[in-house]
Scaffold this motif. Structure first.
Motif, PDB file in Angstrom:
ATOM      1  N   LEU A   1       0.847  -1.187   0.000  1.00 47.97           N
ATOM      2  CA  LEU A   1       0.000   0.000   0.000  1.00 47.97           C
ATOM      3  C   LEU A   1       0.884   1.240   0.000  1.00 47.97           C
ATOM      4  CD1 LEU A   1      -2.588  -1.124   2.706  1.00 47.97           C
ATOM      5  CD2 LEU A   1      -2.909  -1.134   0.232  1.00 47.97           C
ATOM      6  N   LYS A   2       0.414   2.278  -0.644  1.00 52.10           N
ATOM      7  CA  LYS A   2       1.187   3.510  -0.730  1.00 52.10           C
ATOM      8  C   LYS A   2       1.312   4.133   0.653  1.00 52.10           C
ATOM      9  CE  LYS A   2       1.464   7.834  -3.341  1.00 52.10           C
ATOM     10  NZ  LYS A   2       0.795   8.683  -4.348  1.00 52.10           N
TER      11      LYS A   2
ATOM     12  N   LYS B   1      -6.805  -4.261   4.239  1.00 53.78           N
ATOM     13  CA  LYS B   1      -6.562  -3.481   3.015  1.00 53.78           C
ATOM     14  C   LYS B   1      -5.454  -4.100   2.166  1.00 53.78           C
ATOM     15  CE  LYS B   1      -8.253   0.983   4.678  1.00 53.78           C
ATOM     16  NZ  LYS B   1      -7.959   2.415   4.858  1.00 53.78           N
ATOM     17  N   LYS B   2      -4.445  -4.637   2.823  1.00 55.53           N
ATOM     18  CA  LYS B   2      -3.372  -5.299   2.060  1.00 55.53           C
ATOM     19  C   LYS B   2      -3.909  -6.505   1.300  1.00 55.53           C
ATOM     20  CE  LYS B   2       0.237  -4.055   5.402  1.00 55.53           C
ATOM     21  NZ  LYS B   2       1.247  -4.582   6.340  1.00 55.53           N
ATOM     22  N   ARG B   3      -4.662  -7.337   2.000  1.00 53.20           N
ATOM     23  CA  ARG B   3      -5.191  -8.525   1.336  1.00 53.20           C
ATOM     24  C   ARG B   3      -6.212  -8.150   0.273  1.00 53.20           C
ATOM     25  NH1 ARG B   3      -3.381 -13.287   3.814  1.00 53.20           N
ATOM     26  NH2 ARG B   3      -4.239 -14.221   1.932  1.00 53.20           N
ATOM     27  N   GLN B   4      -6.935  -7.056   0.492  1.00 48.85           N
ATOM     28  CA  GLN B   4      -7.901  -6.612  -0.505  1.00 48.85           C
ATOM     29  C   GLN B   4      -7.197  -6.211  -1.793  1.00 48.85           C
ATOM     30  OE1 GLN B   4     -10.270  -3.273   0.763  1.00 48.85           O
ATOM     31  NE2 GLN B   4     -11.447  -3.193  -1.128  1.00 48.85           N
TER      32      GLN B   4
ATOM     33  N   GLU C   1      -9.331  -5.924  16.237  1.00 49.95           N
ATOM     34  CA  GLU C   1     -10.022  -6.117  14.963  1.00 49.95           C
ATOM     35  C   GLU C   1     -10.069  -4.825  14.162  1.00 49.95           C
ATOM     36  OE1 GLU C   1     -13.785  -7.690  16.081  1.00 49.95           O
ATOM     37  OE2 GLU C   1     -13.064  -9.762  16.257  1.00 49.95           O
ATOM     38  N   HIS C   2     -10.317  -3.713  14.821  1.00 52.19           N
ATOM     39  CA  HIS C   2     -10.328  -2.422  14.122  1.00 52.19           C
ATOM     40  C   HIS C   2      -8.950  -2.102  13.565  1.00 52.19           C
ATOM     41  CE1 HIS C   2      -9.910   2.008  13.949  1.00 52.19           C
ATOM     42  NE2 HIS C   2     -11.154   1.947  13.453  1.00 52.19           N
ATOM     43  N   TRP C   3      -7.915  -2.393  14.331  1.00 58.55           N
ATOM     44  CA  TRP C   3      -6.529  -2.179  13.887  1.00 58.55           C
ATOM     45  C   TRP C   3      -6.236  -3.021  12.639  1.00 58.55           C
ATOM     46  CZ3 TRP C   3      -2.605   1.021  15.567  1.00 58.55           C
ATOM     47  CH2 TRP C   3      -1.293   0.686  15.234  1.00 58.55           C
ATOM     48  N   ALA C   4      -6.692  -4.280  12.629  1.00 55.09           N
ATOM     49  CA  ALA C   4      -6.457  -5.152  11.475  1.00 55.09           C
ATOM     50  C   ALA C   4      -7.254  -4.697  10.260  1.00 55.09           C
ATOM     51  CB  ALA C   4      -6.828  -6.587  11.830  1.00 55.09           C
ATOM     52  N   SER C   5      -8.463  -4.202  10.453  1.00 52.71           N
ATOM     53  CA  SER C   5      -9.275  -3.756   9.317  1.00 52.71           C
ATOM     54  C   SER C   5      -8.663  -2.546   8.632  1.00 52.71           C
ATOM     55  CB  SER C   5     -10.697  -3.439   9.792  1.00 52.71           C
ATOM     56  OG  SER C   5     -10.690  -2.356  10.707  1.00 52.71           O
ATOM     57  N   ALA C   6      -7.917  -1.737   9.386  1.00 53.73           N
ATOM     58  CA  ALA C   6      -7.288  -0.549   8.816  1.00 53.73           C
ATOM     59  C   ALA C   6      -5.946  -0.846   8.172  1.00 53.73           C
ATOM     60  CB  ALA C   6      -7.121   0.523   9.895  1.00 53.73           C
ATOM     61  N   THR C   7      -5.428  -2.058   8.369  1.00 55.68           N
ATOM     62  CA  THR C   7      -4.094  -2.390   7.854  1.00 55.68           C
ATOM     63  C   THR C   7      -4.113  -3.688   7.060  1.00 55.68           C
ATOM     64  OG1 THR C   7      -3.606  -3.463   9.978  1.00 55.68           O
ATOM     65  CG2 THR C   7      -2.932  -1.168   9.723  1.00 55.68           C
TER      66      THR C   7
ATOM     67  N   ILE D   1      -7.487  -8.052  -5.482  1.00 54.21           N
ATOM     68  CA  ILE D   1      -7.934  -7.344  -6.684  1.00 54.21           C
ATOM     69  C   ILE D   1      -6.917  -7.481  -7.804  1.00 54.21           C
ATOM     70  CG2 ILE D   1      -8.397  -5.056  -7.628  1.00 54.21           C
ATOM     71  CD1 ILE D   1      -9.659  -4.311  -4.974  1.00 54.21           C
ATOM     72  N   GLU D   2      -5.647  -7.381  -7.474  1.00 54.06           N
ATOM     73  CA  GLU D   2      -4.618  -7.404  -8.513  1.00 54.06           C
ATOM     74  C   GLU D   2      -4.306  -8.817  -9.012  1.00 54.06           C
ATOM     75  OE1 GLU D   2      -1.227  -5.425  -6.982  1.00 54.06           O
ATOM     76  OE2 GLU D   2      -2.110  -3.429  -7.143  1.00 54.06           O
ATOM     77  N   SER D   3      -4.614  -9.817  -8.227  1.00 55.22           N
ATOM     78  CA  SER D   3      -4.258 -11.186  -8.612  1.00 55.22           C
ATOM     79  C   SER D   3      -5.421 -11.963  -9.198  1.00 55.22           C
ATOM     80  CB  SER D   3      -3.710 -11.945  -7.400  1.00 55.22           C
ATOM     81  OG  SER D   3      -4.697 -12.041  -6.392  1.00 55.22           O
ATOM     82  N   ASP D   4      -6.638 -11.651  -8.810  1.00 53.54           N
ATOM     83  CA  ASP D   4      -7.780 -12.432  -9.262  1.00 53.54           C
ATOM     84  C   ASP D   4      -8.196 -12.032 -10.669  1.00 53.54           C
ATOM     85  OD1 ASP D   4      -7.783 -13.702  -6.912  1.00 53.54           O
ATOM     86  OD2 ASP D   4      -9.621 -12.816  -6.119  1.00 53.54           O
ATOM     87  N   SER D   5      -8.472 -13.022 -11.513  1.00 56.88           N
ATOM     88  CA  SER D   5      -9.060 -12.780 -12.818  1.00 56.88           C
ATOM     89  C   SER D   5     -10.573 -12.660 -12.658  1.00 56.88           C
ATOM     90  CB  SER D   5      -8.718 -13.920 -13.773  1.00 56.88           C
ATOM     91  OG  SER D   5      -9.323 -15.119 -13.313  1.00 56.88           O
ATOM     92  N   VAL D   6     -11.239 -12.331 -13.757  1.00 62.91           N
ATOM     93  CA  VAL D   6     -12.694 -12.210 -13.709  1.00 62.91           C
ATOM     94  C   VAL D   6     -13.325 -13.542 -13.322  1.00 62.91           C
ATOM     95  CG1 VAL D   6     -14.740 -11.753 -15.099  1.00 62.91           C
ATOM     96  CG2 VAL D   6     -12.730 -10.326 -15.375  1.00 62.91           C
TER      97      VAL D   6
END
Length: 581
Positions: free
Chosen positions: A97-98, A441-444, A432-438, A448-453
């Motif tokens: 992530l940037k 997002k990384k796994r998301q 859990e809130h700490w993980a959702s913010a970090t 997105i970048e690895s999965d095909s349609v």
């Protein structure tokens, strides 16, 4: 022609669908490349519930918080005893992530240690303890650990520059691997309330498979939840992989047994542990020959014809020559190598012949008396139980030594291990809130970048099976429409079918086809009548010749029926002759 047209139409439809999917894939990829997951350095949901939280996004904050060890390991050579592994603050090698940075272990095959003090010590009393952090094995893991330690709040841990493998800790938690042994450690040090000694308690190994998390080179979230009621839960990527109790799921057990075997107790000499014994009254039968061999020579066999008893199986090679560099003094007398005797190639065998062996029918082996129940059997002897002099019962092993610092003390054969987003809190919601913010997002972004349609669609369908109905409807309508177009009769085919049906009906009812005959010219009708009459004359001649040359027929066979059927069709007539054979 219509079938070929339908096939072509289906192919065109399938090509259009495939092209549409390819186009969608291209559009999706372009969209993903232009889409960034927004990231900001996380802040705890409730700072009052947090004892430590660090995201490593600020190098200056890292320098103020973390202390690199300058200690040496005890009992090994100075060259390898130093904790001289290198640490750095870097972004991930890929899919980062940037603005997101992490703590990276740069060295391999070196001892490395780094630690930081908590904001305030955590006292194991009535609040749960939640420890959570991320690990990214960017180069995979050959052999080594990626666990952290929660250091005990004692005098030996005041100077973090002396942090080493013997520094007292209360909890060790995290992944570890060497060879095919994959572990997720949860170890706590328990203090014996009776004598003050400290002993490590190791959590039983999880039954869940952990191999993928060591090999996929993706970030993974490790969470330990420890509750005041002595229960615990270990999570990997928010999924529970192990849970249980501090009193039941650790080895060695927290509490020793109340009774132990008396080390001074000895088995009596007359104690008989034999459940069965040989029958002392049994006698060996008189015809039992213990010396009879198991196999004997088969006397019925004779030497095969052509067996060359005087010829050896192997002979010296007659064409072999002693090597020129052969030294008799050093190598001994030279002898030609042995080869198979060529005379034995066509013979059934060479050398001395021996009759084959067969099983001896008189063989019975060594005689043994049959076993009977032992009347003096007393069972397996065990020492008597006595009270355990070291027994104690700690009903609250959760109340461990207070922790005041967190650190990584590692040795690994892999480098570029990235640690991130360490948090120690007393509220699960805060972690859990700490993980959702970090982490989320990384796994998301990676997803997105690895999965095909197709992969995205498969995952979505797995979550929502109702989509199968949508697929059937969306794909079924075009197929049904195409089949309808292929099978629908054209106007000309429909008219032709109706005419054929009408003609068949008229033929069945013998109705005169006036309309059809009216359309035929008169000259054509006359010519047709004449042609039919000539055919009848020729047929008559052939019949007469056949009758002359044939045998006399019966009266029934000689009956001939002539029927002149006149069909009115304008002015012309047609004759039809019917002969009964």
């Amino acid at each position: 022609m219509r079938t070929k047209g339908c096939t072509a139409l289906l192919l065109v439809a399938l090509f259009a669908t495939c092209y549409s999917q390819e186009t969608d894939d291209e559009v999706t990829i372009e969209t993903v490349e232009d889409t960034d997951i927004p990231y900001e350095s996380p802040t705890p949901l409730d700072s009052s519930k947090v004892y430590f939280a660090h995201h490593f996004d600020s190098p200056s904050a890292f320098d103020k918080t973390w202390v690199k060890s300058e200690a040496k390991k005890e009992g090994i050579e100075d060259e390898i005893a130093k904790y001289d592994g290198q640490w750095g603050i870097e972004s991930p090698q890929k899919d980062g992530l940037k603005g997101d940075l992490g703590l990276v272990l740069k060295s391999k095959a070196k001892h490395s240690a780094i630690s930081a003090n908590l904001k305030r010590p955590f006292v194991f009393k009535d609040k749960p303890l939640i420890v959570q952090y991320e690990v990214l094995l960017q180069e995979g893991q050959e052999c080594g650990g990626a666990y952290l330690k929660l250091l005990s709040d004692i005098r030996d841990t005041n100077n973090l520059k002396n942090f080493h493998d013997k520094t007292p800790y209360s909890i060790m938690f995290g992944p570890d691997k060497c060879g095919n042994d994959h572990k997720l450690h949860f170890i706590f040090n328990h203090k014996n309330p009776k004598n003050g000694s400290v002993e490590e308690k190791h959590c039983e190994k999880s039954k869940e498979r952990l191999e993928e998390s060591f090999a996929d080179k993706l970030p993974h979230l490790y969470t330990l939840i420890l509750r005041p009621d002595n229960t615990f839960e270990i999570q990997l990527d928010r999924k529970t992989v192990k849970s249980g109790s501090l009193l039941e799921d650790f080895s060695p057990a927290v509490n020793p047994p109340a009774e132990i075997e008396d080390p001074e107790d000895k088995k009596p000499e007359d104690w008989d542990e034999r459940e069965k014994i040989p029958d002392p009254t049994a006698v060996k039968p008189g015809d039992w020959d213990e010396d009879a061999p198991a196999q004997i020579v088969d006397e019925s066999q004779t030497i095969p014809d052509g067996w060359l008893e005087n010829e050896p199986k192997l002979i010296q090679d007659p064409v072999a020559e002693k090597p020129a560099d052969w030294d008799t003094e050093m190598d001994g007398e030279w002898e030609a190598p042995l080869i198979e005797n060529p005379l034995c190639a066509d013979a059934p065998g060479c050398g001395p012949w021996e009759s084959p062996l067969v099983n001896n029918p008189a063989y019975k082996g060594k005689w043994r008396a049959p076993l009977i129940d032992n009347l003096n059997y007393k069972g397996k002897w065990r020492p008597r139980k006595i009270p355990n002099p070291h027994f104690f019962e700690d009903k609250q092993p959760f109340k461990m030594q207070t922790i005041s610092a967190v650190g990584f003390e590692l040795w690994s054969m892999s480098n570029n291990i990235l640690f991130d987003n360490v948090i120690i809190t007393e509220e699960v919601e805060v972690a859990e809130h700490w993980a959702s913010a970090t982490f989320d997002k990384k796994r998301q972004k990676i997803a997105i970048e690895s999965d095909s349609v197709v992969q995205k669609l498969a995952k979505l369908t797995a979550d929502y099976p109702i989509l199968w109905a949508v697929y059937i409807i969306v794909l079924g309508i075009p197929v049904v429409f195409i089949l309808y177009l292929c099978c629908k009769p054209s106007a000309s085919q429909k008219q032709e079918t109706e005419e054929l049906a009408e003609a068949a009906m008229k033929k069945k009812t013998d109705e005169p086809a006036e309309a059809e005959d009216a359309a035929v010219p008169e000259e054509a009708k006359t010519a047709e009548v004449n042609e039919v009459e000539e055919e009848d004359k020729d047929s008559g001649k052939d019949d007469e010749d056949a009758e002359k040359n044939s045998n006399p027929d019966s009266d029934e066979d000689n009956e001939a029926v002539e029927t002149n059927q006149v069909t009115e069709a304008g002015e012309g007539t047609r004759k039809r002759k019917v002969r009964k054979d």
